[in-house]
Design a protein around this motif. Structure first.
Motif, PDB file in Angstrom:
ATOM      1  N   UNK A 175      13.410  19.526 -17.534  1.00 19.28           N
ATOM      2  CA  UNK A 175      14.421  19.025 -16.600  1.00 19.28           C
ATOM      3  C   UNK A 175      13.812  19.043 -15.208  1.00 19.28           C
ATOM      4  N   UNK A 176      14.338  18.190 -14.323  1.00 20.27           N
ATOM      5  CA  UNK A 176      13.829  18.261 -12.962  1.00 20.27           C
ATOM      6  C   UNK A 176      14.183  17.076 -12.101  1.00 20.27           C
ATOM      7  N   UNK A 177      13.726  17.144 -10.853  1.00 19.14           N
ATOM      8  CA  UNK A 177      13.913  16.071  -9.880  1.00 19.14           C
ATOM      9  C   UNK A 177      12.611  15.884  -9.108  1.00 19.14           C
ATOM     10  N   UNK A 178      12.268  14.621  -8.868  1.00 19.93           N
ATOM     11  CA  UNK A 178      11.034  14.294  -8.155  1.00 19.93           C
ATOM     12  C   UNK A 178      11.348  13.285  -7.061  1.00 19.93           C
ATOM     13  N   UNK A 179      10.888  13.555  -5.846  1.00 21.89           N
ATOM     14  CA  UNK A 179      11.017  12.627  -4.726  1.00 21.89           C
ATOM     15  C   UNK A 179       9.654  12.489  -4.066  1.00 21.89           C
ATOM     16  N   UNK A 180       9.176  11.260  -3.955  1.00 18.34           N
ATOM     17  CA  UNK A 180       7.856  11.021  -3.359  1.00 18.34           C
ATOM     18  C   UNK A 180       7.919   9.847  -2.391  1.00 18.34           C
ATOM     19  N   UNK A 181       7.224   9.987  -1.271  1.00 17.16           N
ATOM     20  CA  UNK A 181       7.030   8.890  -0.341  1.00 17.16           C
ATOM     21  C   UNK A 181       5.542   8.862  -0.005  1.00 17.16           C
ATOM     22  N   UNK A 182       4.853   7.852  -0.543  1.00 13.92           N
ATOM     23  CA  UNK A 182       3.389   7.771  -0.394  1.00 13.92           C
ATOM     24  C   UNK A 182       3.052   6.517   0.404  1.00 13.92           C
ATOM     25  N   UNK A 183       2.777   6.655   1.707  1.00 16.37           N
ATOM     26  CA  UNK A 183       2.403   5.492   2.522  1.00 16.37           C
ATOM     27  C   UNK A 183       0.940   5.125   2.347  1.00 16.37           C
ATOM     28  N   UNK A 184       0.490   4.157   3.121  1.00 12.60           N
ATOM     29  CA  UNK A 184      -0.908   3.721   3.024  1.00 12.60           C
ATOM     30  C   UNK A 184      -1.857   4.873   3.341  1.00 12.60           C
TER      31      UNK A 184
ATOM     32  N   UNK B 165      -2.560   8.499   2.859  1.00 12.29           N
ATOM     33  CA  UNK B 165      -2.118   9.597   2.003  1.00 12.29           C
ATOM     34  C   UNK B 165      -1.848  10.871   2.794  1.00 12.29           C
ATOM     35  N   UNK B 166      -2.498  11.010   3.926  1.00 10.58           N
ATOM     36  CA  UNK B 166      -2.306  12.205   4.742  1.00 10.58           C
ATOM     37  C   UNK B 166      -0.901  12.291   5.314  1.00 10.58           C
ATOM     38  N   UNK B 167      -0.125  11.212   5.204  1.00 12.40           N
ATOM     39  CA  UNK B 167       1.249  11.196   5.698  1.00 12.40           C
ATOM     40  C   UNK B 167       2.265  11.297   4.557  1.00 12.40           C
ATOM     41  N   UNK B 168       1.800  11.541   3.343  1.00 10.21           N
ATOM     42  CA  UNK B 168       2.692  11.602   2.178  1.00 10.21           C
ATOM     43  C   UNK B 168       3.643  12.793   2.277  1.00 10.21           C
ATOM     44  N   UNK B 169       4.887  12.588   1.809  1.00  7.77           N
ATOM     45  CA  UNK B 169       5.886  13.658   1.775  1.00  7.77           C
ATOM     46  C   UNK B 169       6.620  13.593   0.440  1.00  7.77           C
ATOM     47  N   UNK B 170       7.352  14.663   0.135  1.00  4.10           N
ATOM     48  CA  UNK B 170       8.142  14.658  -1.089  1.00  4.10           C
ATOM     49  C   UNK B 170       8.476  16.055  -1.557  1.00  4.10           C
ATOM     50  N   UNK B 171       9.042  16.122  -2.747  1.00  4.69           N
ATOM     51  CA  UNK B 171       9.393  17.415  -3.326  1.00  4.69           C
ATOM     52  C   UNK B 171       9.483  17.271  -4.843  1.00  4.69           C
ATOM     53  N   UNK B 172       8.925  18.233  -5.555  1.00  8.08           N
ATOM     54  CA  UNK B 172       8.963  18.252  -7.020  1.00  8.08           C
ATOM     55  C   UNK B 172       9.581  19.573  -7.455  1.00  8.08           C
ATOM     56  N   UNK B 173      10.652  19.480  -8.226  1.00  7.93           N
ATOM     57  CA  UNK B 173      11.288  20.673  -8.786  1.00  7.93           C
ATOM     58  C   UNK B 173      11.539  20.423 -10.269  1.00  7.93           C
ATOM     59  N   UNK B 174      10.791  21.097 -11.125  1.00  6.52           N
ATOM     60  CA  UNK B 174      10.950  20.921 -12.571  1.00  6.52           C
ATOM     61  C   UNK B 174      10.973  22.282 -13.256  1.00  6.52           C
ATOM     62  N   UNK B 175      11.576  22.290 -14.428  1.00  6.91           N
ATOM     63  CA  UNK B 175      11.589  23.501 -15.245  1.00  6.91           C
ATOM     64  C   UNK B 175      11.397  23.102 -16.699  1.00  6.91           C
ATOM     65  N   UNK B 176      10.776  23.985 -17.459  1.00  7.92           N
ATOM     66  CA  UNK B 176      10.613  23.788 -18.905  1.00  7.92           C
ATOM     67  C   UNK B 176      11.179  25.026 -19.588  1.00  7.92           C
ATOM     68  N   UNK B 177      12.321  24.863 -20.248  1.00  9.95           N
ATOM     69  CA  UNK B 177      12.947  25.985 -20.935  1.00  9.95           C
ATOM     70  C   UNK B 177      12.344  26.178 -22.320  1.00  9.95           C
TER      71      UNK B 177
ATOM     72  N   UNK C 176       0.811  -1.214   0.000  1.00  9.19           N
ATOM     73  CA  UNK C 176       0.000   0.000   0.000  1.00  9.19           C
ATOM     74  C   UNK C 176       0.849   1.271   0.000  1.00  9.19           C
ATOM     75  N   UNK C 177       2.144   1.146  -0.224  1.00  4.19           N
ATOM     76  CA  UNK C 177       3.006   2.328  -0.185  1.00  4.19           C
ATOM     77  C   UNK C 177       3.886   2.397  -1.428  1.00  4.19           C
ATOM     78  N   UNK C 178       4.405   3.592  -1.680  1.00  4.03           N
ATOM     79  CA  UNK C 178       5.239   3.846  -2.853  1.00  4.03           C
ATOM     80  C   UNK C 178       6.335   4.834  -2.484  1.00  4.03           C
ATOM     81  N   UNK C 179       7.573   4.532  -2.908  1.00  9.60           N
ATOM     82  CA  UNK C 179       8.687   5.465  -2.779  1.00  9.60           C
ATOM     83  C   UNK C 179       9.312   5.632  -4.162  1.00  9.60           C
TER      84      UNK C 179
END
Length: 318
Positions: free
Chosen positions: A158-167, A169-181, A126-129
């Motif tokens: 370009x970009x970087x994505x980090x996700x931690x999605x437990x069972x 969802x209210x405890x999900x954390x992460x960071x998304x940083x992307x750019x489109x030139x 039930x979780x995803x990293x």
């Protein structure tokens, strides 16, 4: 004191090691990868996916490399089209520990649209990293992207994505940083369905570089930075997305501001005419500096509820 018989030990360990290496080598060279590719295509078809594989071979001890792979994912509804993605090369691997323990832990490296995607993914019941790095993906070379954007796009992602999605969802954390030139919107040919206007074509507009920074804490994704200031259009957005299951039900609450520059209006008669005809209806959405501003709420994949917000200060909605 008896001496340790190193020569005897070496002899009895070297021969098995040599034959084991020979077995591994010839197993790699003679493994029926074509039959494996056929089996993968059949398994995908049984799940509603269409897969084409031109070539398949090994990658290291525990990985596979696919060349010229086409994956067609089924549509979600009658009004949507299947998602069609082509990879020039796709390598998927795992670790010996994951194979022994049965853990669903994988790493991947994909070449597509002139760029590269690489990362790691761990799947639980039930979780995803997920960790992904994106380098120089040409959005104009991905026709399937139109299914989500509804508007022709060109630019380099370009970009970087980090996700931690437990069972939970209210405890999900992460960071998304992307750019489109060099982001460009519209192509002057493709019809875009605009409510109340029908199918209209949008002349290509320069949007500049899109910057998107989205930290995720306690199941809420905040639009910390979402802006693109080009010579034709200036876009800004603030707000948040509350994650729900299924993810397409996630609740969107954002304030969007678009400013159409005079140079674009002078170059595009269609846009100038559309704005002139719609001027009376846009009065409540116009800001003091001539931008168009809307508050948008609703489920991501459902019916959005845009509300004119021209008099509202440009700050994140509560």
């Amino acid at each position: 004191m008896d001496r340790i018989p190193f020569k005897t030990i070496l002899k009895w360990t070297a021969y098995p090691a040599f034959f084991f290496l020979c077995f591994v080598f010839f197993a790699y060279k003679t493994f029926p990868y074509e039959k494996l590719a056929d089996r993968l295509v059949q398994e995908a078809a049984a799940r509603g996916y269409e897969v084409e594989i031109i070539d398949l071979t090994h990658s290291g001890l525990t990985g596979l490399t696919f060349e010229n792979v086409r994956i067609v994912m089924p549509s979600e509804g009658e009004d949507s089209t299947p998602l069609d993605v082509i990879f020039d090369e796709l390598t998927v691997g795992t670790s010996l520990f994951a194979l022994i323990s049965g853990a669903q832990s994988y790493n991947f490296d994909a070449e597509l649209a002139g760029g590269e995607l690489e990362g790691d993914i761990n799947l639980g019941e039930e979780n995803l990293e997920l960790e992904v790095e994106i380098e120089e993906i040409d959005l104009g070379a991905i026709p399937a992207l139109r299914q989500f954007t509804k508007v022709p796009l060109r630019g380099v992602l370009d970009g970087e994505i980090e996700l931690a999605v437990p069972a939970e969802l209210a405890e999900s954390t992460g960071n998304i940083e992307v750019s489109i030139e060099s982001l460009k919107v519209g192509d002057g040919k493709t019809k875009i369905d605009i409510p109340g206007w029908g199918g209209l074509t949008l002349d290509e507009a320069d949007v500049g570089t899109l910057e998107l920074v989205v930290p995720i804490e306690e199941g809420v994704a905040m639009l910390e930075t979402a802006k693109a200031h080009g010579t034709d259009l200036k876009l800004d957005a603030l707000g948040k997305v509350r994650l729900l299951r299924p993810l397409k039900r996630s609740d969107l609450n954002v304030l969007v501001r678009v400013k159409i520059e005079d140079a674009y209006k002078e170059r595009s008669a269609k846009v100038a005419t559309m704005l002139e005809l719609a001027s009376s209806g846009l009065k409540s959405a116009m800001t003091t500096d001539g931008a168009i501003q809307y508050q948008i709420n609703g489920a991501i994949s459902g019916r959005m509820r845009p509300r004119a917000a021209g008099r509202q200060p440009f700050q994140a909605p509560k």
